[in-house]
Motif scaffolding. Structure first.
Motif, mmCIF file in Angstrom:
data_model
loop_
_atom_site.group_PDB
_atom_site.id
_atom_site.type_symbol
_atom_site.label_atom_id
_atom_site.label_comp_id
_atom_site.label_asym_id
_atom_site.label_seq_id
_atom_site.Cartn_x
_atom_site.Cartn_y
_atom_site.Cartn_z
ATOM 1 N N ALA A 366 0.539 -0.957 -0.341
ATOM 2 C CA ALA A 366 -0.001 0.291 0.114
ATOM 3 C C ALA A 366 0.714 1.223 0.018
ATOM 4 O O ALA A 366 2.193 1.389 0.485
ATOM 5 C CB ALA A 366 -1.418 -0.198 1.699
ATOM 6 N N LEU A 367 0.724 2.213 0.184
ATOM 7 C CA LEU A 367 1.267 3.475 -0.850
ATOM 8 C C LEU A 367 0.376 4.002 0.207
ATOM 9 O O LEU A 367 -0.983 5.049 0.163
ATOM 10 C CB LEU A 367 0.799 4.437 -1.939
ATOM 11 N N THR A 368 0.694 5.187 0.885
ATOM 12 C CA THR A 368 0.544 5.992 2.250
ATOM 13 C C THR A 368 0.091 7.641 1.457
ATOM 14 O O THR A 368 0.714 7.856 1.365
ATOM 15 C CB THR A 368 1.606 6.786 3.505
ATOM 16 N N ASN A 374 -7.982 11.400 13.514
ATOM 17 C CA ASN A 374 -7.635 11.325 15.614
ATOM 18 C C ASN A 374 -5.583 10.993 14.872
ATOM 19 O O ASN A 374 -5.923 9.205 15.281
ATOM 20 C CB ASN A 374 -8.076 10.157 15.469
ATOM 21 N N SER A 375 -5.066 11.750 13.837
ATOM 22 C CA SER A 375 -3.634 10.915 14.307
ATOM 23 C C SER A 375 -3.488 9.941 13.340
ATOM 24 O O SER A 375 -2.187 9.453 13.328
ATOM 25 C CB SER A 375 -3.117 10.861 14.976
ATOM 26 N N MET A 390 -3.331 3.209 12.126
ATOM 27 C CA MET A 390 -2.849 3.871 13.567
ATOM 28 C C MET A 390 -1.572 4.358 13.673
ATOM 29 O O MET A 390 -0.848 4.862 14.131
ATOM 30 C CB MET A 390 -3.233 2.961 14.660
ATOM 31 N N GLU A 391 -0.272 3.227 12.736
ATOM 32 C CA GLU A 391 0.964 3.941 13.239
ATOM 33 C C GLU A 391 1.290 5.114 12.619
ATOM 34 O O GLU A 391 0.889 5.540 11.665
ATOM 35 C CB GLU A 391 1.687 3.212 12.643
ATOM 36 N N LYS A 392 2.477 5.530 13.415
ATOM 37 C CA LYS A 392 2.694 7.053 12.719
ATOM 38 C C LYS A 392 4.381 6.727 11.713
ATOM 39 O O LYS A 392 4.730 5.710 11.504
ATOM 40 C CB LYS A 392 3.672 7.581 13.884
ATOM 41 N N VAL A 401 0.952 -4.042 4.391
ATOM 42 C CA VAL A 401 0.337 -4.024 5.644
ATOM 43 C C VAL A 401 -0.913 -5.018 5.767
ATOM 44 O O VAL A 401 -1.177 -5.942 4.642
ATOM 45 C CB VAL A 401 -0.806 -2.927 5.174
ATOM 46 N N GLU A 402 -1.688 -5.627 7.006
ATOM 47 C CA GLU A 402 -2.549 -6.733 6.653
ATOM 48 C C GLU A 402 -3.882 -6.064 7.289
ATOM 49 O O GLU A 402 -3.940 -5.216 7.975
ATOM 50 C CB GLU A 402 -1.638 -7.561 8.023
#
Length: 416
Positions: A366-368, A374-375, A390-392, A401-402
């Protein structure tokens, strides 16, 4: 000098925004955060339905009153300049095919009415997503559509210029290239050019990035089906298909002048899914088109149940000026139109949730792409599914990702 810009509507307008920014910045102008402190304000408008038109007019009025100078572009500038002048008498009107002359309009130079290749113009890419128009206009005249009146007949841009624009976007930090036009599948039919060759050349660029293909009219897809299916064979192309069916009733499709049948649409979907089982399907439905009987509406319901799209964009019919549908008889009462819209929306939400649940436990690259609420961070999988993390992590990163959960609109995942 400084300019302020607001953009509404489709990806084509966002592509035009990047051109406007590119031209004005190259002329030494800066970007203002508020219209009150800008020398000129620019608004790119949408007028696809009546409620959008009213929202645009309200925004034009407010910008006109708070700006020193106002330029109105986008589709309203092409087809509804009279409405613009009613709320902003001294505003400058610049249709989409003339945005290359934006600086001349600002400084008061004489302009010419001519269409140019937008891919030859400067651009400013300030996001990891780069919307790039590969053509302007449309070869169809759907009976309800005002956009084809606003954007004119199809003019495809040269492949070399498009590829060069993509290179510039990548050098500017873009990671998602959004190829767009009124109908992506008709690219090149006016010049005898190949859409497959264009996508192949872009996908062969060495940078790490993804390509999102824009909306395609099924009438165009069916004429070059093998070529369109082949577009998705490239690893850098999201397995995402936006194929608007608009109605599940053939008689309504005829009145819409869509150029295909329900059966042809369903067969196309089957072919794409057989070739790419994980492909994400988005479609559009117009509810309460003139003459839509209960039987017609039920056929649309049955089609949606049959094909189970990942995403369904539902719009109640809105008569637009200069279109055939505005003059059609058989208007559907508002209460019935609202009831059908609510029913179909609920059905599509249930289908989207059902489809999304199938992804739980699967793993994807995946591409962020953006920061969420909520961060959180929102990423897009290789088949363009939105995943909330949820990770930074930095924007513009490719991650594994899973999928751990979902709701109607998106998946939830974790880094692995």
């Amino acid at each position: 000098m400084r300019f302020y810009i607001e953009t509404y509507g489709c990806t084509a307008n966002r592509s035009d925004e990047s051109i406007i920014k590119g031209i004005l910045i190259s002329k030494g102008m800066g970007i203002a955060e508020k219209p009150e402190v800008a020398d000129v304000s620019i608004i790119l408008t949408c007028t696809v339905i009546g409620t959008t038109e009213q929202r645009m007019l309200n925004r034009i009025r407010k910008l006109y009153n708070s700006s020193r100078k106002l330029i109105v572009s986008g589709c309203m500038a092409s087809v509804q300049p009279d409405l613009i002048k009613k709320v902003a008498p001294a505003a400058e009107i610049l249709p989409p095919d003339r945005i290359g002359q934006i600086y001349e309009v600002i400084v008061g130079k004489k302009t010419e009415e001519r269409r140019i290749s937008k891919t030859s113009l400067p651009r400013c890419f300030d996001d990891i997503r780069a919307p790039i128009s590969i053509a302007e206009g449309c070869i169809f005249s759907c009976s309800y559509c005002i956009t084809c009146k606003a954007r004119g007949k199809l003019v495809s841009y040269p492949k070399e210029e498009i590829v060069s624009t993509v290179r510039d976007a990548l050098r500017g930090g873009a990671k998602e290239i959004q190829l767009t036009s009124q109908d992506l599948a008709s690219y090149g039919v006016d010049k005898g050019w190949s859409l497959l060759e264009l996508v192949k050349d872009i996908a062969s660029l060495e940078d790490e990035f993804m390509i999102r293909l824009g909306m395609m009219n099924p009438a165009s897809v069916k004429k070059r089906l093998d070529e369109i299916v082949s577009l998705y064979s490239f690893d850098k192309v999201y397995k995402f298909l936006h194929l608007p069916v608009q109605s599940g009733d053939n008689e309504i499709l005829k009145k819409m002048k869509r150029g295909y049948t329900v059966e042809e649409f369903a067969e196309m979907v089957d072919i794409f899914r057989s070739e790419y089982p994980d492909i994400t399907l988005a479609t559009d439905i117009i509810v309460a088109f003139p003459g839509e009987s209960e039987e017609s509406f039920q056929k649309t319901v049955n089609l949606i149940k049959e094909i189970e799209p990942d995403v369904t964009n539902i719009t109640r019919f809105s008569p637009r000026p200069f279109t055939e549908a505005k003059r059609m008889k058989g208007k559907i009462p508002t209460d019935i139109a609202k009831e059908r819209s609510r029913y179909l929306s609920k059905l599509c939400e249930n289908i989207s949730l059902k489809v999304n649940k199938k992804y739980i436990g699967k793993k994807y690259r995946a591409l962020t792409i953006e920061r969420g609420k909520n961060s959180t961070i929102v990423a897009r999988t290789t088949n363009y599914k939105p995943v909330v993390l949820m990770e930074k992590i930095d924007i513009g990163r490719f991650v594994d990702v899973e999928i751990t959960g979902c709701n109607v609109t998106h998946l939830v995942g974790k880094l692995i």
